[in-house]
Design a protein around this motif. Structure first.
Motif, PDB file in Angstrom:
ATOM      1  N   PHE A 127       0.821  -1.213   0.000  1.00  0.00           N
ATOM      2  CA  PHE A 127       0.000   0.000   0.000  1.00  0.00           C
ATOM      3  C   PHE A 127       0.856   1.266   0.000  1.00  0.00           C
ATOM      4  CE2 PHE A 127      -3.148  -3.017   1.813  1.00  0.00           C
ATOM      5  CZ  PHE A 127      -4.165  -2.821   0.890  1.00  0.00           C
ATOM      6  N   GLY A 128       2.091   1.166   0.514  1.00  0.00           N
ATOM      7  CA  GLY A 128       2.986   2.315   0.505  1.00  0.00           C
ATOM      8  C   GLY A 128       3.646   2.560  -0.832  1.00  0.00           C
ATOM      9  N   GLY A 129       3.374   1.687  -1.813  1.00  0.00           N
ATOM     10  CA  GLY A 129       3.903   1.886  -3.157  1.00  0.00           C
ATOM     11  C   GLY A 129       5.350   1.493  -3.351  1.00  0.00           C
ATOM     12  N   VAL A 130       5.968   0.884  -2.331  1.00  0.00           N
ATOM     13  CA  VAL A 130       7.373   0.500  -2.465  1.00  0.00           C
ATOM     14  C   VAL A 130       7.570  -0.475  -3.623  1.00  0.00           C
ATOM     15  CG1 VAL A 130       9.298  -0.682  -1.327  1.00  0.00           C
ATOM     16  CG2 VAL A 130       7.878   0.926  -0.032  1.00  0.00           C
ATOM     17  N   LEU A 165      -7.315  -7.917   2.196  1.00  0.00           N
ATOM     18  CA  LEU A 165      -6.617  -6.718   1.726  1.00  0.00           C
ATOM     19  C   LEU A 165      -7.138  -6.307   0.353  1.00  0.00           C
ATOM     20  CD1 LEU A 165      -2.933  -7.571   2.741  1.00  0.00           C
ATOM     21  CD2 LEU A 165      -4.580  -6.156   3.996  1.00  0.00           C
ATOM     22  N   ASP A 166      -7.407  -7.304  -0.486  1.00  0.00           N
ATOM     23  CA  ASP A 166      -7.923  -7.043  -1.826  1.00  0.00           C
ATOM     24  C   ASP A 166      -9.304  -6.380  -1.754  1.00  0.00           C
ATOM     25  OD1 ASP A 166      -7.037  -7.563  -4.590  1.00  0.00           O
ATOM     26  OD2 ASP A 166      -8.948  -8.629  -4.743  1.00  0.00           O
ATOM     27  N   GLU A 204      -9.252   4.936   1.314  1.00  0.00           N
ATOM     28  CA  GLU A 204      -7.941   5.106   1.937  1.00  0.00           C
ATOM     29  C   GLU A 204      -6.942   4.028   1.515  1.00  0.00           C
ATOM     30  OE1 GLU A 204     -11.171   6.653   4.677  1.00  0.00           O
ATOM     31  OE2 GLU A 204     -10.825   4.872   3.410  1.00  0.00           O
ATOM     32  N   SER A 205      -7.445   2.915   1.034  1.00  0.00           N
ATOM     33  CA  SER A 205      -6.574   1.804   0.636  1.00  0.00           C
ATOM     34  C   SER A 205      -6.253   1.809  -0.853  1.00  0.00           C
ATOM     35  CB  SER A 205      -7.242   0.472   0.995  1.00  0.00           C
ATOM     36  OG  SER A 205      -7.509   0.387   2.373  1.00  0.00           O
TER      37      SER A 205
END
Length: 339
Positions: free
Chosen positions: A209-212, A236-237, A245-246
Motif C-alpha cells: 500500500f505504501g507503493g514501495v 486486503l484485496d 484510503e486503501s
C-alpha cells in the motif's frame, strides 16, 4: 541438492563483544540460553533466548544440517541482535557492523555455508551497510527486519535501500524483528507464535500500500511462509476495492503476492500445499529457521512428501534459491558461497 535460505547464527566474536559491553550475559551458554539487553534484543528484560551450540559452533551446525538433509545453508543473524527497537542509531549501526563482520568469518569456515548480512533498516546508513556486506564482505545476500529506527519499511528513509536492492538484484530475507502490542502477547510465548507472523503480514502490507513495490523491484523473501499474509490477501484485496484510503496503488494486493518469495517454514504439509498454490512454486524456497527451538527440522521431508512433480520439488528444495542468488555455485554436488 537442498538449499536452506532461512537459518541463524550468533558467532562467538559477536557474543563476546556484546558481553564485554554489558549487553549480553553468557553465563547460561552451557545450558543453551542467552540473556540480552532489551535495547539489543527487543524482548523483555530477563527473557531467556535459546542458544543452541550450532549458533556459534560450525562443526555442530554441519552435523545438524546433515541430520536435516540440508546440503547448503544461508545463515543470517537472528532478530534478537537487530536492535530494531533501540533509539540510539549509533548503537544499532555498531552492533550491526560487528554482527556482519562476525557472520562473514563464521561462514568462511565451510563452503556449505553462505551469509546474509543484516541491514539496519530505518536508518540513513542502511544502504551503505548493505553495499558493504555485498562488496567488502562478499555475502550472498541480505536480511532485514520489519521495523527499525522508529520507522516502517515504507518510510522514505528506506528509499535508498530499496533502490540498491533493486539495482543489485540482491536476495533479501525479510524477518519479523518485533511484535505490535507486545504487552498483550507477553504470556504463552505469543510474541513469536502469533506476533511474528502478524508482523510479517503488516510489513508486507505496508510495502504494497505504501507503493514501495511499484517504485522498486527488490528480491524479497518473507519467512514463515509469509506469516499471515497469504491468508489475509483476500481481505486486503477487498479493502483496496472498497476503501478509498486503501486505493493507493494501481494494482490489487493479490497481484503483488507473486512478486514476493516465501520460505517453507509453515510446519505442515497442508499449509505448504496451500502456500504453493497461492503464490506459485517458483516463489517458494526451502527454509528451516534452524537452529532455534521453533525450527522446521522436517522441512525437506515435508516437501518431498507432497507428491510434487520432480521439477517443482527440485525448484523448491534448491532451484529457486540457485536462480535468485547467483553467487551460490555447485562444487562436488554441493552449493556454496562464491567469494
Amino acid at each position: 541438492m537442498t538449499v536452506d535460505v532461512h537459518a541463524h547464527a550468533l558467532p562467538l566474536p559477536l557474543l563476546r563483544y556484546l558481553a564485554d559491553r554489558g549487553y549480553a550475559d553468557l553465563s547460561g551458554m552451557d545450558s543453551g540460553t542467552l540473556l540480552l539487553d532489551p535495547r539489543v534484543s527487543g524482548v523483555a528484560r530477563g527473557a531467556r533466548i535459546p542458544l543452541a551450540a550450532d549458533q556459534y559452533d560450525v562443526r555442530r551446525r554441519l552435523t545438524s544440517m546433515d541430520a536435516a538433509g540440508i546440503a547448503a545453508q544461508l545463515v543470517a543473524a537472528p532478530p534478537f541482535v537487530f536492535a530494531s527497537s533501540a533509539d540510539d542509531d549509533e548503537l544499532v549501526l555498531e552492533i550491526t557492523r560487528r554482527s556482519n563482520d562476525a557472520l562473514a568469518e563464521y561462514v568462511s569456515a565451510d563452503r556449505r555455508l553462505a551469509a546474509l548480512g543484516t541491514v539496519p533498516v530505518g536508518l540513513p546508513g542502511a544502504a551503505r551497510e548493505a553495499a558493504r556486506c555485498l562488496d567488502e564482505l562478499g555475502m550472498a545476500g541480505l536480511t532485514t527486519g520489519t521495523f527499525g529506527g522508529g520507522r516502517e519499511l515504507d518510510d522514505p528513509v528506506n528509499e535508498d535501500l530499496w533502490s540498491l536492492l533493486t539495482e543489485r538484484r540482491a536476495f533479501c530475507l525479510v524477518h519479523p524483528s518485533r511484535a505490535s502490542s507486545p504487552a498483550r502477547l507477553r504470556e504463552y510465548h505469543l510474541v513469536q507464535l502469533l506476533g511474528y507472523p502478524a508482523e510479517t503480514a503488516l510489513a508486507a502490507a505496508r510495502l504494497i500500500f505504501g507503493g514501495v513495490l511499484d517504485r522498486h523491484d527488490p528480491v524479497l523473501c518473507l519467512v514463515h511462509g509469509g506469516g499471515c499474509l497469504p491468508g489475509l490477501v483476500p481481505r486486503l484485496d477487498l479493502g483496496w476495492r472498497r476503501k478509498r484510503e486503501s486505493q493507493t496503488v494501481s494494482a490489487s494486493p493479490r497481484d503483488y503476492l507473486r512478486r514476493l518469495h516465501y520460505d517453507t517454514a509453515v510446519f505442515d504439509g497442508t499449509a505448504l500445499r496451500r502456500l504453493i498454490e497461492d503464490v506459485g512454486p517458483g516463489n517458494v524456497l526451502l527454509g528451516t529457521d534452524l537452529p532455534f527451538d521453533l525450527a522446521d527440522v522436517d522441512a525437506v521431508s515435508t516437501v518431498r512428501e507432497q507428491g510434487l512433480p520432480p521439477a517443482v520439488e527440485h525448484a523448491i528444495l534448491a532451484g529457486n534459491a540457485l536462480r535468485l542468488i547467483p553467487s551460490l555455485t555447485t562444487a562436488p554436488g554441493t552449493p556454496g558461497a562464491a567469494g
